[in-house]
Design an enzyme around this catalytic site. Structure first.
Site, PDB file in Angstrom:
ATOM      1  N   VAL A 160       0.832  -1.199   0.000  1.00  0.00           N
ATOM      2  CA  VAL A 160       0.000   0.000   0.000  1.00  0.00           C
ATOM      3  C   VAL A 160       0.868   1.251   0.000  1.00  0.00           C
ATOM      4  CG1 VAL A 160      -1.761   1.279   1.283  1.00  0.00           C
ATOM      5  CG2 VAL A 160      -1.830  -1.220   1.236  1.00  0.00           C
ATOM      6  N   GLU A 161       1.938   1.223   0.787  1.00  0.00           N
ATOM      7  CA  GLU A 161       2.758   2.412   0.971  1.00  0.00           C
ATOM      8  C   GLU A 161       3.599   2.742  -0.265  1.00  0.00           C
ATOM      9  OE1 GLU A 161       2.592   4.419   3.403  1.00  0.00           O
ATOM     10  OE2 GLU A 161       1.407   3.289   4.850  1.00  0.00           O
ATOM     11  N   SER A 162       4.242   1.728  -0.843  1.00  0.00           N
ATOM     12  CA  SER A 162       5.240   2.019  -1.878  1.00  0.00           C
ATOM     13  C   SER A 162       5.244   1.032  -3.031  1.00  0.00           C
ATOM     14  CB  SER A 162       6.633   2.007  -1.243  1.00  0.00           C
ATOM     15  OG  SER A 162       6.953   0.690  -0.803  1.00  0.00           O
ATOM     16  N   ASN A 191      -0.585   5.960   9.222  1.00  0.00           N
ATOM     17  CA  ASN A 191      -0.854   6.644   7.958  1.00  0.00           C
ATOM     18  C   ASN A 191      -1.357   8.071   8.141  1.00  0.00           C
ATOM     19  OD1 ASN A 191      -0.323   4.888   5.624  1.00  0.00           O
ATOM     20  ND2 ASN A 191      -1.705   3.493   6.657  1.00  0.00           N
TER      21      ASN A 191
END
Length: 531
Positions: free
Chosen positions: A137-139, A208
């Site tokens: 999700v992040e990167s 987040n």
């Protein structure tokens, strides 16, 4: 008499069988935890689910059982404990990943060296293994990803990185070190778990959107006598935008066949090892001693910003597991590089800017920003800045006005091609067009991999580029009018992708964006790739 004894014997046998079949009730037995997702259709709003307590993760399966799985994805799916509700947002995210199988394939390719290590760390800490999916999700599992201040696999911001012990300077960025950043992130998530009501979903939301947002929501519920698990909190939608993506991925890892997706093969065993280096060494020499290309070594060690590893140390160099012994047997041949230490400090005065300070001290703005871990160019009067020294290693170079040469210590300057940037160009596409390493191209031009390029700007192309510059310049001119798109008010990545009949995943990749990236009117996007 004999008949009576036979009857008595038969009655005793029947009694014993009956006792054996009767269930034994003991107070120590616990009901088996439901590992499946809810099959009940619910409203399209976020559906409450039972919060997972710390005890849910206190008894991971023994390692000899977990090692029986063929892939790391199976290992994760087998240990999922967080219940995933059924709602419109999560269904939409499952559908998105199903439509973009190539994105999952790319994620698997990037995750292959590091995912097993991350899962093992989570198991050792008795934390939910589902957290290993957060870098998707992040990167998209890109350790070099940087979107403003956040960077790395886990997209940590500078302040959090400092708080949890990650080094960051002109030589090394610990946020882009997959091993160090994983340790720091798991420390931070454990801290958030304890701080935010011992709820792992609260911890992820706090990671987040900021712990303060979740803390305030918890405090409101406590004052109103309401539960404080994630599903009971009243949070702004922007604070939970990542949650459906992460929960959808949990579904897809746990039941890939049911949702018709596949995960690229990542063996359920370690693939990397570590070698200790005492000081600044030439990355190219280290790669040669390990039997690797420089590109292969850099992919495993993306935190080192230069062609020389950072001064100080010792540092761990990540290597393929089967290359560690070879490297260690020859590590005595490594030549320590001479590099200058920090030269001093400067106190900001009225009228100063990063640009003027950098020029005065013969530094680049990027080097000054990195040395001081600045997330913006805003300065305050009286602020003290560190002035980084100039390297005397092979990485130290200055680009001439005509962008035709690179000075490397006392060596003969290497000649490079000069290329004039066209509209729609970015470093990612140029690196593939000229068949050179993206990081090498960025380093040569003192840029980051996500630096914006301006039409007319000249950049250097390494002499290793295996392509005709003239031919590609001609092709660029030919496609210039159709290769880019100016964002208009109301546009979204999905809308632009459909308008230009390209895949959303390709549009994201061509422009070094994320699926959640915010578009600004007037922003220029590349809408076609190199053919």
């Amino acid at each position: 008499m004999v008949v009576f004894k036979k009857i008595l014997l038969m009655m005793m046998v029947l009694t014993l069988v009956s006792c054996a079949a009767r269930p034994v009730s003991t107070s120590s037995q616990q009901p088996q935890q439901d590992m499946t997702l809810s099959d009940t259709a619910t409203a399209d709003n976020i559906t409450p689910a039972e919060p997972a307590t710390s005890d849910d993760y206190s008894a991971a399966a023994p390692q000899h059982q977990l090692s029986q799985f063929d892939t790391v994805w199976q290992r994760i799916g087998h240990q999922v404990k967080i219940k995933v509700p059924d709602n419109a947002d999560i269904r939409a995210q499952r559908a998105f990943y199903k439509r973009h199988q190539k994105l999952l394939d790319e994620v698997s390719r990037r995750a292959e060296p590091f995912l097993y290590h991350i899962v093992l760390e989570l198991e050792k800490r008795k934390m939910p293994v589902e957290l290993a999916l957060l870098p998707i999700v992040e990167s998209s599992f890109n350790p070099l990803a940087q979107a403003g201040a956040p960077a790395g696999l886990w997209q940590m911001v500078p302040q959090t990185a400092r708080n949890f012990g990650l080094k960051r300077n002109e030589w090394y960025d610990g946020r882009k070190d997959p091993i160090a950043s994983t340790a720091a992130t798991l420390d931070y998530l454990k801290y958030l778990y304890q701080l935010l009501g011992q709820d792992w979903l609260n911890a992820v939301a706090g990671y987040n959107s900021g712990e303060g947002t979740i803390e305030r929501a918890i405090r409101r519920n406590q004052q109103a006598g309401k539960p404080i698990d994630f599903w009971s909190l009243n949070l702004p939608r922007k604070s939970t935008i990542y949650m459906p993506k992460w929960l959808a991925l949990i579904d897809l890892v746990q039941k890939p066949e049911q949702y018709d997706v596949r995960w690229g093969y990542i063996a359920n065993k370690p693939s990397i090892g570590f070698a200790s280096i005492k000081g600044p060494v030439d990355m190219a020499q280290a790669a040669s001693l390990a039997g690797l290309s420089l590109i292969e070594l850099r992919k495993l060690n993306p935190a080192f910003r230069k062609s020389t590893t950072a001064p100080g140390g010792p540092y761990s160099l990540v290597l393929p597991l089967d290359k560690v012994a070879q490297f260690n047997s020859q590590s005595g041949q490594l030549k320590l590089q001479k590099v200058a230490a920090t030269t001093g400090s400067y106190t900001v005065k009225a009228g100063d800017s990063l640009g003027s300070i950098a020029k005065r001290h013969q530094l680049t703005v990027t080097a000054l920003r990195q040395a001081n871990q600045l997330s913006s160019d805003q300065l305050q009067i009286g602020q003290k800045l560190t002035l980084p020294g100039i390297s005397s290693s092979a990485d130290s170079f200055a680009v001439s006005d005509n962008l035709g040469s690179e000075k490397t210590g006392g060596k003969k300057p290497s000649q490079h091609h000069s290329y004039q940037v066209k509209a729609g160009d970015n470093l990612w596409d140029l690196s593939r067009e000229f068949k050179v390493d993206l990081m090498e191209l960025a380093r040569l031009n003192k840029l980051t991999k996500s630096s914006a390029l301006k039409p007319g700007q000249k950049i250097l192309i390494p002499t290793t580029a295996n392509i005709s510059l003239a031919k590609n310049s001609k092709n660029k001119d030919k496609n210039e009018n159709t290769a880019s798109y100016i964002v208009k008010s109301g546009d979204s990545l999905d809308k632009i992708a459909r308008k230009h009949k390209v895949k959303l995943a390709d549009l994201i990749r061509w422009n070094a964006l994320r699926e959640s990236s915010t578009l600004q009117p007037g922003q220029k996007l590349k809408v076609s790739g190199v053919r």
